[in-house]
Every structure is written in C-alpha cells, then in structure tokens.
Design an enzyme around this catalytic site. Sequence first.
Site, PDB file in Angstrom:
ATOM      1  N   GLY A  36       1.739  -0.666  -0.831  1.00 25.02           N
ATOM      2  CA  GLY A  36       2.676  -1.167   0.182  1.00 25.02           C
ATOM      3  C   GLY A  36       1.954  -2.064   1.173  1.00 25.02           C
ATOM      4  O   GLY A  36       2.384  -3.186   1.456  1.00 25.02           O
ATOM      5  N   HIS A  37       0.798  -1.575   1.677  1.00 26.60           N
ATOM      6  CA  HIS A  37       0.002  -2.390   2.595  1.00 26.60           C
ATOM      7  C   HIS A  37      -0.503  -3.664   1.896  1.00 26.60           C
ATOM      8  O   HIS A  37      -0.518  -4.748   2.467  1.00 26.60           O
ATOM      9  CB  HIS A  37      -1.219  -1.598   3.087  1.00 26.60           C
ATOM     10  CG  HIS A  37      -0.903  -0.335   3.823  1.00 26.60           C
ATOM     11  ND1 HIS A  37      -1.154   0.912   3.313  1.00 26.60           N
ATOM     12  CD2 HIS A  37      -0.360  -0.127   5.055  1.00 26.60           C
ATOM     13  CE1 HIS A  37      -0.798   1.836   4.194  1.00 26.60           C
ATOM     14  NE2 HIS A  37      -0.306   1.239   5.252  1.00 26.60           N
ATOM     15  N   MET A 184       6.164   4.214  -1.367  1.00 26.26           N
ATOM     16  CA  MET A 184       4.756   4.486  -1.063  1.00 26.26           C
ATOM     17  C   MET A 184       4.574   4.738   0.424  1.00 26.26           C
ATOM     18  O   MET A 184       5.208   4.090   1.256  1.00 26.26           O
ATOM     19  CB  MET A 184       3.889   3.304  -1.481  1.00 26.26           C
ATOM     20  CG  MET A 184       3.776   3.193  -2.969  1.00 26.26           C
ATOM     21  SD  MET A 184       2.490   2.030  -3.414  1.00 26.26           S
ATOM     22  CE  MET A 184       2.662   2.096  -5.190  1.00 26.26           C
TER      23      MET A 184
HETATM   24  P1  AMP Z   1       1.415   2.161   8.341  1.00 20.27           P
HETATM   25  O1  AMP Z   1      -0.026   2.102   7.952  1.00 20.27           O
HETATM   26  O2  AMP Z   1       2.169   3.281   7.716  1.00 20.27           O
HETATM   27  O3  AMP Z   1       1.620   2.062   9.838  1.00 20.27           O
HETATM   28  O4  AMP Z   1       2.089   0.863   7.749  1.00 20.27           O
HETATM   29  C1  AMP Z   1       1.564  -0.416   8.028  1.00 20.27           C
HETATM   30  C2  AMP Z   1       2.516  -1.452   7.503  1.00 20.27           C
HETATM   31  O5  AMP Z   1       2.688  -1.282   6.092  1.00 20.27           O
HETATM   32  C3  AMP Z   1       3.915  -1.355   8.135  1.00 20.27           C
HETATM   33  O6  AMP Z   1       4.440  -2.661   8.333  1.00 20.27           O
HETATM   34  C4  AMP Z   1       4.697  -0.623   7.067  1.00 20.27           C
HETATM   35  O7  AMP Z   1       6.086  -0.880   7.088  1.00 20.27           O
HETATM   36  C5  AMP Z   1       4.075  -1.196   5.793  1.00 20.27           C
HETATM   37  N1  AMP Z   1       4.320  -0.298   4.667  1.00 20.27           N
HETATM   38  C6  AMP Z   1       4.017   1.019   4.577  1.00 20.27           C
HETATM   39  N2  AMP Z   1       4.467   1.518   3.399  1.00 20.27           N
HETATM   40  C7  AMP Z   1       5.065   0.489   2.744  1.00 20.27           C
HETATM   41  C8  AMP Z   1       5.738   0.363   1.493  1.00 20.27           C
HETATM   42  N3  AMP Z   1       5.881   1.396   0.672  1.00 20.27           N
HETATM   43  N4  AMP Z   1       6.235  -0.844   1.154  1.00 20.27           N
HETATM   44  C9  AMP Z   1       6.102  -1.911   1.996  1.00 20.27           C
HETATM   45  N5  AMP Z   1       5.489  -1.857   3.181  1.00 20.27           N
HETATM   46  C10 AMP Z   1       4.973  -0.676   3.561  1.00 20.27           C
END
Ligand code: AMP
Length: 303
Positions: A36-37, A184
């Site tokens: 995702g990241h 994810m």
């Molecule tokens: P986080 O590390 O969870 O704060 O996420 C960092 C960035 O990655 C944020 O913009 C989230 O929305 C994005 N993100 C996390 N999981 C996913 C995913 N499965 N698909 C797309 N973007 C994601």
Amino acid sequence: MKIVDSIEALRKWVAEKKANRQTVGFVPTMGFLHEGHMSLVDAAKDRTDAVVMSIFVNPLQFGPTEDLDRYPRNLERDQQMAEARGVDLLFVPSVGEMYPQPVKTVIHVSGVTERLCGASRPGHFDGVATVVCKLFNMVQPDYAFFGQKDAQQVAVIQQMVYDLNLPVEIVPCPIVREKDGLAMSSRNVYLNEEERKQALSLNQALREAEQAYLEGRSPEEVKQLMLQKIQAEPLAEVDYVELLSYPSLEPLECLEGSSFICALAVRFGKTRLIDNLIILNRKGREQHVANDDDRKNTPCYSN
Ligand code: AMP
C-alpha cells in the site's frame, strides 16, 4: 537513497532539489511498510522528480488507550524496501525532533471529522492534521500522496490544504489489497490466523454493498446487509458501518446520483481494522467540482 533524521538536513536536501528545478513528491507514513505504501511511492515517482518518504509514528494522533507503544516497527526492513522502490530521501525524525516541546498549536478541521473515525477516535484527526501540516512545512512538496484506505484522512487533509491555502496538491491513491481482498495495513500483523480469516468479511461486505447499490437499495438497506455479513463472524466487533456522502461525509437519503463512501471500522480481538468503498457518480462529481480549486483536490476514481 539518503536517510536523514534532522529537519535541517531535510530542508537542505529539498532546497538543493528545488534550486535544480526538480519537483518534490512526498509520501508520509508511519512505517512497517507494505505494498500500500509502495503504491504511493510509485505514484510519486510517476509524477515528480524527487521523492521524499517520512516514517514517523506520531504520538499526537494516538488516544491514551490506543496502540502507540505496540505499533509495529522495523526500520531496517523499511529502509531496504524504500530504497528498492526508488525513494530518494527517507526522513526518519525522532519524537524529540518533531516535538521538542509539547505543541501549543493544533490544527482542528471541523465538519469532515465529525463522523466515522473522527467520532470513534476523539482527537485523532487533530493529531493527523497537525503532524501533516508540520511535515508539509518541512518538506514543502509540490505533490503529496495519500491512500484512500484512510479516506476520511484524505478528506481532512484536502480540507486543511484548501482552507489554509497550503501550496501542495494532494493526490489520493487507490486501496491496495492482499490477493484474498483484505486491505493491506501495518496492523494486519496483529491478527491471529482465525481473526485474519474472519477479517475477509470486511471486503466481502463492501463488495455486497456495491452490488446492492447497483440494484437500487437505500443507504439503510445497504448498511443492514453489510452489518449482517460482518456480524456473522463471531470475532467481529463493529465500531461503525456507515454510508455517507463523499468527500463531505454527511448522511444520505438516497445513493443514486450521489458520490458516497461505505466506510467501516471493525475490531477483531485487539486489532481495529478500517476499510471502505468509494463510489463517485458523475452528477455528484459535477456538483462537487463547482470551481477549479475543488476540481484539483477531488479524487477521480472509485476503488
Ligand atoms: P500509515 O503508515 O498507515 O500511516 O499509512 C501511510 C499512508 O499509506 C497513508 O496515506 C495511507 O492511507 C496509505 N496506505 C496504507 N495502507 C494502504 C493501502 N492498503 N492501500 C493504499 N494506501 C495505503
């Protein structure tokens, strides 16, 4: 890939890129990276010359009973993944670097924070908006990339950028899922085998919601169908299942012709998962993009 932990070194690097007329893309994360990241990095590389990723587990956005202390971390692995995918600068500040003193200035975005995670995690979006604003001021990116996995977060950041005239374009990116449909998330590692299996009901409920919408069902009917699907799993504890207008996040009487989100948050054991489906209808999109500023910040696809 360069790795820095100080704001000063970050600013110096960015200033050099800008002096060379390079555009800067920014991907803020809390680390424990997954595809995702990485999809955000790909989008940033497609659109900009120099890509900055930050890894910072932001204490300000965690409530007192939430998982700040046990949030998964693996900086070594994150560094390898970021470098392999072409991140140019990795910014990994300490809490002391980001918050040398307790903050006395907090950004509060109203309206879009009233429901969903804004309601069930009080103060969460103040913490998010404040850290993202600080990071934007440090990185000064031309574009910043956010996942629609956190759709309410995207709406909050877009509102903040619009209201405060921040000179950055927000690029929302689609949700990346495991092969079996689970969205994810860094938090998926908390799930045991049985919880992981039952968590598939979330994506299944969203697919059923999409089908029910196509059959012309009302928001309440769609919500009940989703609840039934999820609550059939004995370990699922529903935090919320809601259908709201998107991106304004207000209740809807009818789905037809409007842009809306089906959003859910469900606990399996100690793990709280979120997922969503966004449907953008042309009529709703035209109504929303009433002027050019809005058009720029409006997501233009459905997940
Ligand atoms: P986080 O590390 O969870 O704060 O996420 C960092 C960035 O990655 C944020 O913009 C989230 O929305 C994005 N993100 C996390 N999981 C996913 C995913 N499965 N698909 C797309 N973007 C994601």
